[in-house]
Design an enzyme around this catalytic site. Structure first.
Site, PDB file in Angstrom:
ATOM      1  N   ALA A 130      -5.305   3.558  -5.370  1.00 26.91           N
ATOM      2  CA  ALA A 130      -6.201   2.808  -4.553  1.00 26.91           C
ATOM      3  C   ALA A 130      -7.047   2.830  -4.457  1.00 26.91           C
ATOM      4  O   ALA A 130      -8.107   2.087  -3.611  1.00 26.91           O
ATOM      5  CB  ALA A 130      -6.007   4.406  -3.576  1.00 26.91           C
TER       6      ALA A 130
ATOM      7  N   ILE B 102      -4.686  -3.650  -2.673  1.00 22.54           N
ATOM      8  CA  ILE B 102      -3.138  -3.297  -2.412  1.00 22.54           C
ATOM      9  C   ILE B 102      -3.528  -2.106  -1.701  1.00 22.54           C
ATOM     10  O   ILE B 102      -4.127  -1.962  -0.188  1.00 22.54           O
ATOM     11  CB  ILE B 102      -2.083  -3.657  -2.437  1.00 22.54           C
ATOM     12  CG1 ILE B 102      -1.634  -5.104  -2.319  1.00 22.54           C
ATOM     13  CG2 ILE B 102      -0.871  -3.340  -0.883  1.00 22.54           C
ATOM     14  CD1 ILE B 102      -0.312  -5.522  -2.431  1.00 22.54           C
TER      15      ILE B 102
ATOM     16  N   ARG C 262      -6.471   6.775 -11.715  1.00 22.20           N
ATOM     17  CA  ARG C 262      -6.939   7.094 -12.318  1.00 22.20           C
ATOM     18  C   ARG C 262      -9.025   7.125 -12.369  1.00 22.20           C
ATOM     19  O   ARG C 262      -9.506   8.502 -12.670  1.00 22.20           O
ATOM     20  CB  ARG C 262      -6.924   6.920 -13.581  1.00 22.20           C
ATOM     21  CG  ARG C 262      -5.362   6.890 -14.094  1.00 22.20           C
ATOM     22  CD  ARG C 262      -4.653   5.790 -15.052  1.00 22.20           C
ATOM     23  NE  ARG C 262      -4.928   4.185 -14.593  1.00 22.20           N
ATOM     24  CZ  ARG C 262      -4.297   3.891 -15.269  1.00 22.20           C
ATOM     25  NH1 ARG C 262      -4.422   3.786 -16.964  1.00 22.20           N
ATOM     26  NH2 ARG C 262      -4.527   2.576 -15.239  1.00 22.20           N
TER      27      ARG C 262
ATOM     28  N   GLU D   6     -14.627   6.032  -3.457  1.00 22.15           N
ATOM     29  CA  GLU D   6     -15.988   7.008  -3.531  1.00 22.15           C
ATOM     30  C   GLU D   6     -16.560   5.669  -2.575  1.00 22.15           C
ATOM     31  O   GLU D   6     -17.213   6.228  -1.687  1.00 22.15           O
ATOM     32  CB  GLU D   6     -16.134   7.148  -4.228  1.00 22.15           C
ATOM     33  CG  GLU D   6     -15.231   8.768  -4.575  1.00 22.15           C
ATOM     34  CD  GLU D   6     -15.999   9.363  -6.295  1.00 22.15           C
ATOM     35  OE1 GLU D   6     -16.719   8.894  -7.097  1.00 22.15           O
ATOM     36  OE2 GLU D   6     -15.537  10.544  -6.358  1.00 22.15           O
TER      37      GLU D   6
ATOM     38  N   ASP E 186      -3.530  10.542 -12.219  1.00 22.16           N
ATOM     39  CA  ASP E 186      -2.525   9.234 -13.594  1.00 22.16           C
ATOM     40  C   ASP E 186      -1.385   9.687 -12.892  1.00 22.16           C
ATOM     41  O   ASP E 186      -0.784  10.738 -13.385  1.00 22.16           O
ATOM     42  CB  ASP E 186      -3.261   9.624 -14.925  1.00 22.16           C
ATOM     43  CG  ASP E 186      -2.658   8.661 -16.011  1.00 22.16           C
ATOM     44  OD1 ASP E 186      -1.268   7.760 -15.763  1.00 22.16           O
ATOM     45  OD2 ASP E 186      -2.682   8.779 -17.096  1.00 22.16           O
TER      46      ASP E 186
ATOM     47  N   ASN F 102       2.067   2.838  -3.874  1.00 27.25           N
ATOM     48  CA  ASN F 102       1.745   1.964  -3.837  1.00 27.25           C
ATOM     49  C   ASN F 102       1.304   1.056  -5.719  1.00 27.25           C
ATOM     50  O   ASN F 102       1.257  -0.046  -6.377  1.00 27.25           O
ATOM     51  CB  ASN F 102       0.196   1.512  -3.040  1.00 27.25           C
ATOM     52  CG  ASN F 102      -0.616  -0.188  -4.180  1.00 27.25           C
ATOM     53  OD1 ASN F 102      -0.162  -1.521  -3.643  1.00 27.25           O
ATOM     54  ND2 ASN F 102      -1.983   0.227  -4.509  1.00 27.25           N
TER      55      ASN F 102
ATOM     56  N   TYR G  50       9.191  -5.808 -15.522  1.00 20.85           N
ATOM     57  CA  TYR G  50       9.211  -5.452 -14.152  1.00 20.85           C
ATOM     58  C   TYR G  50      10.338  -5.546 -13.141  1.00 20.85           C
ATOM     59  O   TYR G  50       9.909  -4.866 -11.932  1.00 20.85           O
ATOM     60  CB  TYR G  50       7.716  -6.066 -14.522  1.00 20.85           C
ATOM     61  CG  TYR G  50       6.639  -5.909 -13.152  1.00 20.85           C
ATOM     62  CD1 TYR G  50       6.800  -5.352 -12.134  1.00 20.85           C
ATOM     63  CD2 TYR G  50       7.181  -6.591 -11.930  1.00 20.85           C
ATOM     64  CE1 TYR G  50       5.642  -4.809 -11.085  1.00 20.85           C
ATOM     65  CE2 TYR G  50       6.770  -7.377 -10.148  1.00 20.85           C
ATOM     66  CZ  TYR G  50       6.013  -5.822  -9.985  1.00 20.85           C
ATOM     67  OH  TYR G  50       5.050  -5.818  -9.437  1.00 20.85           O
TER      68      TYR G  50
ATOM     69  N   VAL H 219      -0.373 -11.660  -4.525  1.00 17.86           N
ATOM     70  CA  VAL H 219      -0.873 -11.492  -3.868  1.00 17.86           C
ATOM     71  C   VAL H 219      -2.189 -11.312  -4.165  1.00 17.86           C
ATOM     72  O   VAL H 219      -2.050 -11.014  -5.553  1.00 17.86           O
ATOM     73  CB  VAL H 219      -0.413  -9.994  -3.346  1.00 17.86           C
ATOM     74  CG1 VAL H 219      -2.364  -9.516  -2.137  1.00 17.86           C
ATOM     75  CG2 VAL H 219       0.682  -9.715  -2.512  1.00 17.86           C
ATOM     76  N   GLU H 220      -3.124 -11.673  -4.454  1.00 19.70           N
ATOM     77  CA  GLU H 220      -4.633 -11.785  -5.194  1.00 19.70           C
ATOM     78  C   GLU H 220      -5.485 -10.793  -4.864  1.00 19.70           C
ATOM     79  O   GLU H 220      -6.004 -10.053  -4.373  1.00 19.70           O
ATOM     80  CB  GLU H 220      -5.546 -13.121  -3.567  1.00 19.70           C
ATOM     81  CG  GLU H 220      -6.473 -12.855  -5.028  1.00 19.70           C
ATOM     82  CD  GLU H 220      -7.618 -14.336  -4.472  1.00 19.70           C
ATOM     83  OE1 GLU H 220      -9.025 -14.784  -5.383  1.00 19.70           O
ATOM     84  OE2 GLU H 220      -7.111 -14.742  -3.306  1.00 19.70           O
TER      85      GLU H 220
END
Length: 253
Positions: free
Chosen positions: A14, A18, A38, A44, A63, A90, A159, A194-195
């Site tokens: 987060a 994304i 992590r 915040e 983590d 995500n 991947y 996605v950028e």
């Protein structure tokens, strides 16, 4: 979105891209969001910028390669909010190595982040929902177009293997919910380019390569994927969106 106001969403990975965009739209929709990563400093900062929004954002250090971190995350969510109603898996990672050049340590790390962590988070989220009698919860896995086809871009072949696994796991979990006669819904989103910081991190030792990729076409924006999350959870209870495959218009494969 009215029924989600005041309810709890967990978003992994987060701190940027994304994940951060998903946190923002869910908080603005009135949810109490737990953003896990992590490094929590960016979460915040985002939380502070959303202090006037309808919902809240709480940063929790986690983590996802560490099983105990994930269990601690869910204990903290239970203590503060009671449990999870929506889980957005995500967090994801790749390295700039082909199958012939990659190391076992890198493969294990990708497996832990891209496969094992979503399995643990989904399992614990569903346990949380079922013990509280929540039958309208939602699991959303952020997958990839690499979970649908093997690209000629050799550095992402392992991947792709992890994302193919996530495709199978997502469908398997959906079937298990049906066997339990549960209305908990299981979805995934499969974005193309996605950028975000994904390629910057992937090519951390070759910044020029990352910039080359970013300049090669017009990318999707993190907000595009966040809006897909809103679309999924806004669907009526009798509708389960199993996958959204979304590419930039300029992406060929």
């Amino acid at each position: 979105m009215e029924r989600w106001k005041g309810r709890v969403a967990l978003v992994t990975g987060a701190s940027a891209g994304i994940g951060a965009a998903v946190c923002k739209v869910l908080v603005e929709a009135g949810m109490n969001v737990v953003g896990a990563a992590r490094g929590v400093e960016k979460i915040e900062i985002l939380a502070n910028s959303l202090h006037d929004a309808k919902g809240t954002l709480t940063a929790v250090k986690c983590d996802v390669t560490k099983e105990e971190d994930i269990y601690n995350l869910f204990r903290e969510i239970k203590g503060k909010f009671g449990g999870v109603d929506i889980c957005v898996n995500n967090a994801g990672i790749s390295y700039d190595k082909t199958l012939l050049d990659g190391s076992v340590a890198e493969w294990r790390n990708m497996t832990d982040v891209n496969i094992i962590a979503p399995c643990i988070c989904s399992k614990l989220s569903i346990e949380s929902m079922r013990e509280r009698g929540i039958d309208d919860g939602h699991i959303i896995n952020v997958n990839s177009t690499s979970g649908h086809r093997v690209s000629g871009f050799a550095e992402v072949h392992f991947y792709a293997g992890t994302k193919y696994a996530l495709t199978a796991i997502t469908e398997g979990l959906r079937q298990e919910m049906r066997e339990l006669k549960s209305h908990i819904r299981i979805s995934k989103i499969s974005p193309g380019f996605v950028e975000t910081e994904f390629f910057t991190r992937m090519f951390s030792s070759n910044e020029e390569k990352a910039q080359e990729i970013y300049k090669s076409r017009m990318f999707l924006q993190p907000e595009d994927i966040a809006n897909s999350v809103l679309h999924i959870i806004s669907s009526p209870p009798h509708v389960e969106i199993n996958d959204i495959l979304v590419r930039p218009t300029e992406q060929a494969s």
